[in-house]
Design a protein around this motif. Structure first.
Motif, PDB file in Angstrom:
ATOM      1  N   ARG A  42       0.298  -1.419  -0.276  1.00 47.67           N
ATOM      2  CA  ARG A  42       0.138  -0.008  -0.241  1.00 47.67           C
ATOM      3  C   ARG A  42       1.046   1.849  -0.131  1.00 47.67           C
ATOM      4  O   ARG A  42       1.532   1.487   0.826  1.00 47.67           O
ATOM      5  CB  ARG A  42      -0.835  -0.030   1.298  1.00 47.67           C
ATOM      6  CG  ARG A  42      -2.525   1.765   0.931  1.00 47.67           C
ATOM      7  CD  ARG A  42      -2.895   0.490   2.562  1.00 47.67           C
ATOM      8  NE  ARG A  42      -4.243   1.488   1.657  1.00 47.67           N
ATOM      9  CZ  ARG A  42      -4.739   2.222   2.214  1.00 47.67           C
ATOM     10  NH1 ARG A  42      -4.175   2.751   4.350  1.00 47.67           N
ATOM     11  NH2 ARG A  42      -6.228   2.688   2.300  1.00 47.67           N
ATOM     12  N   ALA A  44       1.129   5.381   0.553  1.00 48.69           N
ATOM     13  CA  ALA A  44       0.880   6.653   1.157  1.00 48.69           C
ATOM     14  C   ALA A  44       1.283   7.755   0.589  1.00 48.69           C
ATOM     15  O   ALA A  44       2.765   7.904   0.437  1.00 48.69           O
ATOM     16  CB  ALA A  44       0.735   6.902   2.957  1.00 48.69           C
ATOM     17  N   VAL A  67      -3.568   5.361  -0.917  1.00 46.98           N
ATOM     18  CA  VAL A  67      -4.231   6.694  -0.222  1.00 46.98           C
ATOM     19  C   VAL A  67      -4.132   7.658  -0.666  1.00 46.98           C
ATOM     20  O   VAL A  67      -2.309   7.693  -0.346  1.00 46.98           O
ATOM     21  CB  VAL A  67      -4.346   5.930   1.104  1.00 46.98           C
ATOM     22  CG1 VAL A  67      -2.261   5.843   2.083  1.00 46.98           C
ATOM     23  CG2 VAL A  67      -5.557   6.788   2.347  1.00 46.98           C
ATOM     24  N   VAL A  69      -2.783  11.433   0.616  1.00 47.80           N
ATOM     25  CA  VAL A  69      -3.279  12.079   2.283  1.00 47.80           C
ATOM     26  C   VAL A  69      -2.854  14.067   2.024  1.00 47.80           C
ATOM     27  O   VAL A  69      -1.702  13.895   1.635  1.00 47.80           O
ATOM     28  CB  VAL A  69      -2.693  11.673   3.000  1.00 47.80           C
ATOM     29  CG1 VAL A  69      -2.681  13.083   4.622  1.00 47.80           C
ATOM     30  CG2 VAL A  69      -2.899  10.671   3.936  1.00 47.80           C
ATOM     31  N   ARG A 100      -7.880  10.901   1.878  1.00 49.46           N
ATOM     32  CA  ARG A 100      -8.143  11.652   2.837  1.00 49.46           C
ATOM     33  C   ARG A 100      -7.476  13.031   3.382  1.00 49.46           C
ATOM     34  O   ARG A 100      -6.914  13.433   3.448  1.00 49.46           O
ATOM     35  CB  ARG A 100      -6.765  10.632   3.942  1.00 49.46           C
ATOM     36  CG  ARG A 100      -7.583   8.735   4.138  1.00 49.46           C
ATOM     37  CD  ARG A 100      -8.785   9.052   4.607  1.00 49.46           C
ATOM     38  NE  ARG A 100      -9.204  10.095   5.984  1.00 49.46           N
ATOM     39  CZ  ARG A 100      -8.912   9.489   7.356  1.00 49.46           C
ATOM     40  NH1 ARG A 100      -8.398   8.607   7.595  1.00 49.46           N
ATOM     41  NH2 ARG A 100      -9.166  10.276   7.769  1.00 49.46           N
ATOM     42  N   GLU A 116       2.595   2.190   9.046  1.00 52.85           N
ATOM     43  CA  GLU A 116       1.956   3.006   9.810  1.00 52.85           C
ATOM     44  C   GLU A 116       1.818   4.672   9.528  1.00 52.85           C
ATOM     45  O   GLU A 116       2.356   5.202   9.436  1.00 52.85           O
ATOM     46  CB  GLU A 116       1.135   2.834  11.054  1.00 52.85           C
ATOM     47  CG  GLU A 116       0.092   1.163  10.842  1.00 52.85           C
ATOM     48  CD  GLU A 116      -0.021   1.369  12.893  1.00 52.85           C
ATOM     49  OE1 GLU A 116      -0.607   0.417  12.247  1.00 52.85           O
ATOM     50  OE2 GLU A 116       0.073   2.378  13.052  1.00 52.85           O
ATOM     51  N   VAL A 117       0.674   5.474   8.137  1.00 51.34           N
ATOM     52  CA  VAL A 117       0.463   6.422   8.680  1.00 51.34           C
ATOM     53  C   VAL A 117      -0.578   7.404   9.818  1.00 51.34           C
ATOM     54  O   VAL A 117      -1.707   6.969   9.736  1.00 51.34           O
ATOM     55  CB  VAL A 117       0.229   6.713   7.358  1.00 51.34           C
ATOM     56  CG1 VAL A 117       0.470   8.757   7.740  1.00 51.34           C
ATOM     57  CG2 VAL A 117       0.794   7.033   6.138  1.00 51.34           C
ATOM     58  N   GLU A 125      -3.223   5.442   8.859  1.00 52.90           N
ATOM     59  CA  GLU A 125      -3.402   4.503   7.449  1.00 52.90           C
ATOM     60  C   GLU A 125      -2.162   3.647   7.334  1.00 52.90           C
ATOM     61  O   GLU A 125      -1.325   4.471   7.775  1.00 52.90           O
ATOM     62  CB  GLU A 125      -3.113   5.398   6.628  1.00 52.90           C
ATOM     63  CG  GLU A 125      -4.547   6.134   6.475  1.00 52.90           C
ATOM     64  CD  GLU A 125      -6.151   5.966   5.894  1.00 52.90           C
ATOM     65  OE1 GLU A 125      -5.996   4.090   5.058  1.00 52.90           O
ATOM     66  OE2 GLU A 125      -7.375   6.463   5.644  1.00 52.90           O
ATOM     67  N   ALA A 127       0.418   1.891   5.316  1.00 50.09           N
ATOM     68  CA  ALA A 127       1.332   1.865   4.556  1.00 50.09           C
ATOM     69  C   ALA A 127       2.678   1.069   4.860  1.00 50.09           C
ATOM     70  O   ALA A 127       3.550   1.872   5.971  1.00 50.09           O
ATOM     71  CB  ALA A 127       1.133   3.638   4.381  1.00 50.09           C
ATOM     72  N   VAL A 130       5.914   5.286   1.620  1.00 51.70           N
ATOM     73  CA  VAL A 130       5.188   6.932   1.680  1.00 51.70           C
ATOM     74  C   VAL A 130       6.239   7.579   0.799  1.00 51.70           C
ATOM     75  O   VAL A 130       7.233   7.854   0.903  1.00 51.70           O
ATOM     76  CB  VAL A 130       5.581   7.437   2.982  1.00 51.70           C
ATOM     77  CG1 VAL A 130       5.298   8.787   2.972  1.00 51.70           C
ATOM     78  CG2 VAL A 130       4.542   6.043   3.582  1.00 51.70           C
TER      79      VAL A 130
END
Length: 264
Positions: A42, A44, A67, A69, A100, A116-117, A125, A127, A130
């Motif tokens: 995933r 981000a 995702v 952001v 987001r 994670e974020v 979220e 991830a 990043v």
């Protein structure tokens, strides 16, 4: 001749130094990012400007779960404003990007590498990659050491010459006096670097040609291409010819009866 460009702004939240946090500036960055996206579960994307928007689109096109952001409520808000920016919000949503928007990043979490974020609204979220695209800062150290005036870039005249005689600047680093806008303008786009660099080179070699080309850029996201010319402000009045919902339109920004920018 100074063409030192700009440096990506770095994320400063806790965990920003974890593995799996990447920036995009060089060819090597791009190749490494392509491989990392293909290997990730995933992605981000932090920041809803041009870098963030195009990376999010490219990542989805190679099949990544993405995702997106950003504190802005629509992508590209600072350039296109809410109505036209919403075209790109819907474009990403239609292609399966989790949006987001309207929130910031509180911290990145993980053991050695990002996992994670954590966002400012308290949500988290997942991830394992990043990509940070939160703007750039002009690289002005050499110019300052040479005695040139530095104010949001190397200050140059309409011939792209700095106050230090014989020293010229072009591209992302140059804050150039623009004959049309009657003020200094610094443009962070590929077309400007291409054309302004050639003009500065000619002037450094002895010509005296004012650089008056209007800012121009393009962006391709998924199957939607756009071109923009001028220097508008999101607060300018907007006129749209065509259909925003169908993404077939020409937009004009204008102020006091004068067109400031146009986009198709």
């Amino acid at each position: 001749m100074l063409a030192t460009g700009a440096e990506p702004r770095r994320l400063t939240v806790p965990g920003a130094d974890l593995g799996g946090v990447r920036y995009l500036r060089s060819v090597d960055d791009a190749v490494g990012l392509r491989d990392a996206i293909r290997a990730s579960s995933r992605v981000a994307v932090i920041g809803a400007g041009w870098i963030g928007s195009e990376v999010a689109a490219s990542a989805r096109q190679v099949g990544a779960d993405v995702v997106f952001v950003a504190p802005a409520t629509v992508p590209l808000q600072s350039v296109l404003g809410d109505r036209v920016g919403d075209v790109f919000r819907q474009l990403h949503a239609d292609h399966g990007v989790r949006l987001r928007l309207g929130v910031g990043v509180h911290e990145l979490r993980g053991s050695g590498a990002v996992e994670e974020v954590a966002l400012t609204d308290g949500t988290v979220e997942a991830a394992d990659l990043v990509v940070v695209g939160i703007g750039v800062t002009p690289r002005t150290e050499v110019a300052a050491a040479a005695g040139a005036v530095v104010l949001d870039g190397v200050v140059v005249d309409q011939y792209l010459e700095s106050g230090a005689q014989g020293i010229y600047a072009a591209g992302d680093v140059a804050s150039a006096w623009h004959p049309h806008y009657r003020r200094n303008v610094r443009v962070e786009h590929w077309a400007n670097a291409l054309n302004q660099g050639a003009a500065a080179g000619r002037n450094a070699a002895g010509r005296r040609e004012p650089y008056h080309r209007l800012p121009y850029f393009f962006s391709d996201q998924y199957d939607l291409g756009m071109e923009y010319v001028g220097l508008g402000d999101p607060s300018d009045d907007l006129v749209v010819r065509g259909d925003l919902d169908r993404r077939e339109f020409v937009a004009f920004w204008h102020r006091d009866g004068v067109v400031t920018a146009a986009m198709n």
